[in-house]
Motif scaffolding. Structure first.
Motif, PDB file in Angstrom:
ATOM      1  N   ALA A  75       3.382   8.202   3.035  1.00  0.00           N
ATOM      2  CA  ALA A  75       2.369   9.214   3.369  1.00  0.00           C
ATOM      3  C   ALA A  75       1.133   8.885   2.534  1.00  0.00           C
ATOM      4  N   ASP A  76       1.286   8.062   1.665  1.00  0.00           N
ATOM      5  CA  ASP A  76      -0.059   7.680   0.826  1.00  0.00           C
ATOM      6  C   ASP A  76      -0.932   6.489   1.380  1.00  0.00           C
ATOM      7  N   HIS A  77      -0.555   6.252   2.642  1.00  0.00           N
ATOM      8  CA  HIS A  77      -1.472   5.487   3.335  1.00  0.00           C
ATOM      9  C   HIS A  77      -1.857   5.632   4.669  1.00  0.00           C
ATOM     10  N   THR A  78      -3.053   5.476   5.080  1.00  0.00           N
ATOM     11  CA  THR A  78      -3.818   5.760   6.172  1.00  0.00           C
ATOM     12  C   THR A  78      -4.029   4.578   7.218  1.00  0.00           C
ATOM     13  N   VAL A  79      -3.580   4.643   8.355  1.00  0.00           N
ATOM     14  CA  VAL A  79      -3.646   3.521   9.278  1.00  0.00           C
ATOM     15  C   VAL A  79      -5.051   3.676  10.085  1.00  0.00           C
ATOM     16  N   VAL A  80      -6.072   2.904   9.735  1.00  0.00           N
ATOM     17  CA  VAL A  80      -7.267   2.869  10.634  1.00  0.00           C
ATOM     18  C   VAL A  80      -7.435   1.835  11.480  1.00  0.00           C
ATOM     19  N   ALA A  81      -7.389   2.012  12.744  1.00  0.00           N
ATOM     20  CA  ALA A  81      -7.722   0.820  13.677  1.00  0.00           C
ATOM     21  C   ALA A  81      -9.179   0.766  14.151  1.00  0.00           C
ATOM     22  N   GLU A  87     -12.345  -1.585  -3.925  1.00  0.00           N
ATOM     23  CA  GLU A  87     -12.910  -0.425  -4.019  1.00  0.00           C
ATOM     24  C   GLU A  87     -12.029   0.647  -4.262  1.00  0.00           C
ATOM     25  N   SER A  88     -11.863   1.589  -5.228  1.00  0.00           N
ATOM     26  CA  SER A  88     -10.540   2.409  -5.691  1.00  0.00           C
ATOM     27  C   SER A  88     -10.852   3.686  -4.625  1.00  0.00           C
ATOM     28  N   ARG A  89     -12.007   3.994  -4.168  1.00  0.00           N
ATOM     29  CA  ARG A  89     -11.928   4.990  -3.214  1.00  0.00           C
ATOM     30  C   ARG A  89     -11.378   4.836  -1.800  1.00  0.00           C
ATOM     31  N   LEU A  90     -11.182   3.708  -1.289  1.00  0.00           N
ATOM     32  CA  LEU A  90     -10.309   3.314  -0.249  1.00  0.00           C
ATOM     33  C   LEU A  90      -8.868   2.919  -0.613  1.00  0.00           C
ATOM     34  N   HIS A  91      -8.565   3.317  -1.707  1.00  0.00           N
ATOM     35  CA  HIS A  91      -7.043   2.929  -2.082  1.00  0.00           C
ATOM     36  C   HIS A  91      -6.221   3.873  -1.247  1.00  0.00           C
ATOM     37  N   GLY A  92      -5.130   3.182  -0.444  1.00  0.00           N
ATOM     38  CA  GLY A  92      -4.303   3.958   0.632  1.00  0.00           C
ATOM     39  C   GLY A  92      -4.681   3.458   1.977  1.00  0.00           C
ATOM     40  N   LEU A  93      -6.049   2.967   2.203  1.00  0.00           N
ATOM     41  CA  LEU A  93      -6.397   2.359   3.459  1.00  0.00           C
ATOM     42  C   LEU A  93      -5.645   1.279   3.916  1.00  0.00           C
ATOM     43  N   ILE A  94      -5.113   1.150   5.297  1.00  0.00           N
ATOM     44  CA  ILE A  94      -4.807   0.190   5.897  1.00  0.00           C
ATOM     45  C   ILE A  94      -5.603  -0.037   7.224  1.00  0.00           C
ATOM     46  N   LEU A  95      -6.414  -1.078   6.920  1.00  0.00           N
ATOM     47  CA  LEU A  95      -7.454  -1.150   8.000  1.00  0.00           C
ATOM     48  C   LEU A  95      -7.021  -2.588   8.993  1.00  0.00           C
TER      49      LEU A  95
END
Length: 546
Positions: free
Chosen positions: A53-59, A128-136
């Motif tokens: 739940a700590d990761h956000t998948v962005v396509a 970039e720490s502000r993007l921590h948890g991003l899966i692009l």
């Protein structure tokens, strides 16, 4: 995870549980395609909610030449996805991860190949720490020739937490993108971003015009409040703004739940449209007493309960004449070939003869009509699929119902040729009166012959029978015997009819009870199970709406 996010996930869990109930209750009632999609959403939601739940998948999705891969590299700060003149350049999805802890199972679920996974924080010291948890994700071009045989882009668009549509100024209104994807994602505004890339190719006026035109186009297609970001992957213009939007989404940790909620909302609208709730008042778990009584009455008519009772009463009345009636009337009645002729019952005559053997038969057509009347009364205003379901439930045992009714009632139908014991006693009494009458007539004859006409003299022991003085007393005795016999016949007849009436009432009550029991087991219970299923379905549908 914040309290708000926890509550949101719990709310989503309740809605998914309701959807699961719809999938269980829907077969045979709901379009199989909708049920299949519902099942797929349940599987996808279950899998996603179990993963990080700590990761956000962005396509990043887009057509050939939109600059999607270049934008992917620009956001990640690395040359991770191949770019160039050759199209399509992205054959398989690439992933860049900010923060690897817990991301592995999620990437496995996304089916991202190991050689296409990259860790942003480990590749550069200035991650970039502000993007921590991003899966692009950089997806394959959805409109390429390869896409015709490779559904990877379509699959990942369906499972990504947030979809970023990368459009170029020349093809931002491309019909294939809007028809296949944008219109299908209407209602997903919270998890959809539109990027107008290659802004460096346009003047400020042209860019503003393109943004306004794209905004109008998206609104016409059902996207109520589209988020549009302009970028240039080659110059870096607008990339920081896009990163900020992505960073806000990642920080909220809600994109995964929002995506599932949006998918669920869209599916719920389709379910509600396909299976509208008429709001018709339907009993929750049982059929009301009025309908139960109505069904019992109709089945009693179909099986002939009133006719059985009437036949029993009439036949008993006719048969009693042979036993408790005035003997002289009975002897006259024996001259007739069949005592049932006096009933004048027309077509019931043969049925009454059958009843003498204690059998009852149900009319299948009338039974079916009674069952159909019950289901039709319950299904007014229902969706056709549920109307058919309740009718099928009511008639699920219709083939065996007539025979079972017949067998059940034959057990209690009386044998109309039976003779009560008190009838036999009355018969003995009546014949005793006949003997007394005959004795009195003989006495009168003897007294007339010897006492009046002087035919001779009787032996000393019988002289009393020849005295003329005995005539009045003997005559009175004969008349008394006749009167007593007639009074006994009338009284007995009344007792017979009273007893037959009481027996008829008792018999009809018992037969109605048995008919009601059979109706409850073979018609009411299956219908009530279907009604419960109906109510559970629409309760679940309301639960899915949240």
């Amino acid at each position: 995870m914040s309290v708000g996010t926890t509550q949101t996930r719990q709310g989503l869990g309740s809605r998914l549980a309701a959807l699961s109930r719809i999938v269980e209750l829907g077969p045979g009632r709901v379009d199989p395609k909708l049920l299949t999609e519902s099942g797929q959403l349940l599987l996808r939601a279950g899998d996603r909610l179990k993963l990080s739940a700590d990761h956000t998948v962005v396509a990043l999705a887009g057509g050939t030449g939109s600059g999607k891969s270049t934008l992917f590299n620009s956001i990640s700060g690395l040359e991770l996805s191949p770019t160039g003149v050759r199209r399509p350049t992205t054959a398989r999805a690439h992933a860049c991860v900010w923060g690897l802890d817990g991301a592995g199972p999620l990437l496995d679920w996304l089916q991202i190949q190991w050689r296409h996974r990259f860790a942003r924080a480990s590749a550069l010291d200035k991650g970039e720490s502000r993007l921590h948890g991003l899966i692009l994700l950089d997806l394959p071009d959805h409109d390429s020739i390869r896409a015709l045989t490779d559904t990877e882009a379509d699959r990942l668009i369906q499972v990504a937490d947030l979809v970023v549509w990368v459009l170029d100024p020349q093809k931002y209104a491309d019909a294939s993108t809007h028809r296949r994807y944008v219109t299908e994602l209407a209602g997903h505004e919270a998890v959809t971003i539109f990027v107008l890339n290659q802004a460096d190719r346009l003047s400020p006026e042209e860019l503003a015009e393109c943004v306004a035109d794209l905004n109008d186009l998206l609104r016409r297609e059902g996207v109520e409040d589209p988020v549009i970001v302009t970028t240039s992957a080659t110059t870096g213009e607008g990339v920081d703004e896009l990163k900020t939007v992505l960073a806000d989404t990642v920080a909220r940790r809600r994109a995964a739940v929002q995506r599932l909620e949006a998918d669920l909302d869209r599916l719920t609208l389709r379910l509600a449209k396909a299976m509208p709730d008429s709001g018709a008042p339907v009993p929750l778990s049982s059929i009301d007493d009025a309908r139960r009584i109505g069904l019992t009455d109709a089945l009693c008519d179909a099986v002939g309960v009133p006719a059985v009772g009437e036949a029993m009463e009439n036949v008993y009345g006719v048969r009693s004449v042979e036993w408790v009636g005035w003997p002289y009337s009975r002897w006259a009645a024996k001259l007739r070939p069949d005592p049932l002729n006096s009933l004048r019952l027309g077509d019931l005559r043969d049925e009454i003869k059958g009843l003498t053997g204690g059998s009852v038969s149900a009319q299948a057509a009338e039974v079916d009509t009674a069952v159909r009347a019950l289901s039709d009364g319950l299904t007014v205003g229902m969706h056709e699929a549920w109307q058919n379901g309740i009718r099928d439930a009511a008639r699920s045992r219709s083939a065996e119902l007539p025979q079972l009714l017949s067998d059940e009632l034959s057990e209690v139908a009386p044998r109309l040729d039976r003779v009560p014991g008190w009838w036999r006693l009355l018969l003995v009494w009546q014949y005793l009166l006949v003997l007394l009458f005959l004795a009195g007539v003989a006495w009168l004859g003897t007294a007339l012959a010897y006492g009046v006409f002087g035919a001779g003299s009787l032996p000393a022991g019988l002289a009393v029978f020849g005295e003329a003085a005995s005539l009045p007393w003997v005559g009175l005795m004969v008349l008394s015997v006749l009167g007593l016999g007639l009074l006994t016949a009338v009284a007995s007849r009344n007792f017979v009819m009273l007893g037959a009436g009481n027996e008829r009432d008792r018999l009809e009550r018992e037969m109605r009870r048995r008919v009601g029991t059979v109706a409850s087991a073979m018609v009411i219970e299956p219908v009530e199970r279907e009604l419960a299923r109906y109510n559970e379905f629409y309760s679940a549908l309301r639960g899915v709406r949240g």
